[in-house]
Structure formats: C-alpha cells, structure tokens
Design a protein around this motif. Structure first.
Motif, mmCIF file in Angstrom:
data_model
loop_
_atom_site.group_PDB
_atom_site.id
_atom_site.type_symbol
_atom_site.label_atom_id
_atom_site.label_comp_id
_atom_site.label_asym_id
_atom_site.label_seq_id
_atom_site.Cartn_x
_atom_site.Cartn_y
_atom_site.Cartn_z
ATOM 1 N N GLY A 63 -18.723 21.834 34.058
ATOM 2 C CA GLY A 63 -18.588 23.135 33.409
ATOM 3 C C GLY A 63 -18.892 23.075 31.927
ATOM 4 N N VAL A 89 -22.110 25.154 30.377
ATOM 5 C CA VAL A 89 -21.840 26.189 29.368
ATOM 6 C C VAL A 89 -22.312 25.731 27.990
ATOM 7 C CG1 VAL A 89 -20.027 27.517 28.230
ATOM 8 C CG2 VAL A 89 -19.915 27.114 30.695
ATOM 9 N N TYR A 146 -11.131 23.856 26.059
ATOM 10 C CA TYR A 146 -12.473 23.364 26.351
ATOM 11 C C TYR A 146 -13.458 23.714 25.240
ATOM 12 C CZ TYR A 146 -10.749 22.580 31.097
ATOM 13 O OH TYR A 146 -10.039 22.142 32.190
#
Length: 309
Positions: A98, A102, A160
């Motif tokens: 992820g 991203v 994150y």
C-alpha cells in the motif's frame, strides 16, 4: 607510371585494420572473446550464488540446515507456511504494498508537475529560485532530530503518511524528468498554446503521453525506494501492526530477534535459518519480478533525461 609488384587484396581487410575506425569498435581476436566470455560467466556465478543460496535454504528442512552442506539436499515449504500462517509477514507485505503504490503514484504526480513547471522559467514566477532551492536539498539535510520533531509536530507519528510525505519528491528524479521535458519539441507545445490549450491541458494531453519512458523509470526508482525503506519506519512507527516488510526483515533477520512472533503457535517451528531466508525471499521477490518489465525503458528514459544537448 608506378607499378605494383603485388596486387592489393580488396575485401580481405580485417575490421581491425579499417582506417579511421576506433580500436574498441574492431572485432576482437578469438582469445580476447574467450576471455570475455569466461570473465562474464564468472561474474554471473558470483552474483547468482547468493540468490540461489538464499532461495535454496528458504526451502531447506532441519536435516539440511544442520548438515553443513553448501546447498540443501532435501526441501520443505514449512518455513513459508509458518511465516504466512503467523500473520505478521502477510500484514507487513500488505502495508508495504500500500505504501509503495500510494507513495509512487503521489511522487510521480508531484514530481512531474514540479519538473514541468520548472521548464517554464519565463512563464512561472520564481522558477529559477525554486530550482536552486530544490538543488540545495540534494546537498544539505536537516538531520534526524529536526525531521523527527517536524513529523511529531505535524501529528504524523504512527501514521503511514510519515513513510510517504518525507520522500514525496526526490531532487535527482525531478532533475532527470525536467531534462526529459526540455527535450520535447517546443514547436509542438507552442502550437497547442495557439489553439487555446492551457498549460495544464498541454501537460496532461501532450507532455505526459510523450514521456512514458522517463515516467516508467522514475516510477521504478520511487517504487524501489518506498519498498526498501525501513529507517523512517524505525523512527516514526511504534505500532508493530504498522511495520512494513523491510522493518520486519531488519528486526527478525538482521537484529536476530526471536522468530516466535512471526510463526503460528500451533505449528512445529521450522529451522531458524530457513525462516530468515524465507523472509528475505518474500521481501526481495516483488522487486525482482518488476525490474525486467521496466528495464527496456532505462536507456531511453535515463539517458535522454540526464544528457542535455
């Protein structure tokens, strides 16, 4: 009239004796060719043996690990079954995937927009000053403590985004992409402006489709950087459930922490070395799979973007 005693043999001249031809473009002798092949074969063996060693011992059983053989003689998938059943490695792989997807997409968007804006030095205010400012970031850094305090002040600890935003734009990648944009025909862009196209539309419909090579290369650079990054996670992420795969690799393979947290409690524990090698394979394999597909863009993307003139 000058006469020659021996006729000239036309067409039998070797490539090595062609006048005006550089020596490195001539055909080497069979001995030199054999030495080159032997040297390349030796380099390939030296480079491939560590990979084969890691992959082989990731499938090794307990008897092969304790035997001391250079390569295992019997194989088992117990190490992979154990780490995937434990859940830690699977979760860290999803976190890393992820972050990589991203982060790569956002980095490409902002890097390409900044690079294109800095090619319009006559149209964008303070473009040259911004270029100097970006170049300064290649040589000077704030340091670990100021960066940590900044991330803490922004409330990004255990987030994150702390693994994405600090490396969102790389100055080197931006320069390569900017130089590639400057190689595009200016007449094509001017014709679009005459037709009434805005700069954003020119960037979206003309510049980006013509820059697929450099975008693929820079995207691979960003993806490898996000996938292999562990230091930011080590500093900014305290929640073990949010650890990326590289931090798991560092803690349980490099630091040799107990592997019990990675394995399922109801399964027999495989050999420690096999588990460590399995984590290395899992952390490395995705990048090895992606590289061959983007390799064909390297020459055009990097060379065209790095050489001006």
């Amino acid at each position: 009239m000058v006469t020659l005693d021996k006729p000239i043999a036309v067409g039998r001249r070797s490539r090595r004796s062609v006048p005006g031809r550089p020596p490195w473009m001539g055909r080497p002798s069979p001995t030199v060719q054999a030495l080159k092949v032997a040297a390349i074969a030796m380099i390939v063996v030296v480079m491939l043996y560590p990979f084969l060693y890691v992959i082989a011992f990731s499938f090794a059983d307990a008897d092969s690990v304790t035997s001391g053989a250079p390569l295992p003689t019997s194989f088992s998938t117990a190490a992979y079954e154990s780490i995937f059943a434990g859940g830690v490695v699977t979760r860290s792989l999803l976190v890393t995937a992820g972050i990589t997807v991203v982060g790569t997409v956002l980095s490409l968007i902002f890097t390409s927009m900044l690079a294109y804006g800095l090619t319009r030095t006559r149209r964008v205010p303070f473009a040259r000053a911004t270029m100097v400012y970006v170049l300064c970031t290649m040589f000077f850094g704030a340091g670990i403590i100021p960066n940590y305090l900044l991330i803490k002040q922004l409330g990004l600890l255990d987030s994150y985004w702390s693994l994405i935003l600090p490396g969102l734009i790389s100055a080197f990648n931006m320069i390569v992409m900017r130089n590639f944009f400057m190689e595009l025909p200016e007449e094509l862009l001017e014709s679009a402006r005459i037709d009434g196209a805005s700069e954003f539309r020119i960037f979206r419909t003309i510049v980006l489709p013509l820059s697929k090579a450099v975008i693929a290369v820079i995207g691979l650079f960003y993806a490898v950087g996000y996938w292999n990054s562990f230091f930011n996670a080590l500093i900014y992420i305290n929640d073990t459930a949010k650890w990326p795969i590289q931090l798991v690799l560092n803690q349980y393979v490099v630091q040799s922490n107990s592997l019990s947290a990675l394995q399922a409690p109801d399964q027999p524990a495989p050999p420690t070395q096999a588990v460590q090698m399995a984590i290395v394979v899992v952390a490395t394999l995705p990048i090895l799979v992606v590289y061959p597909f983007a390799q064909r863009f390297f020459a055009k993307g990097v060379l065209t973007g790095a050489i001006k003139g």
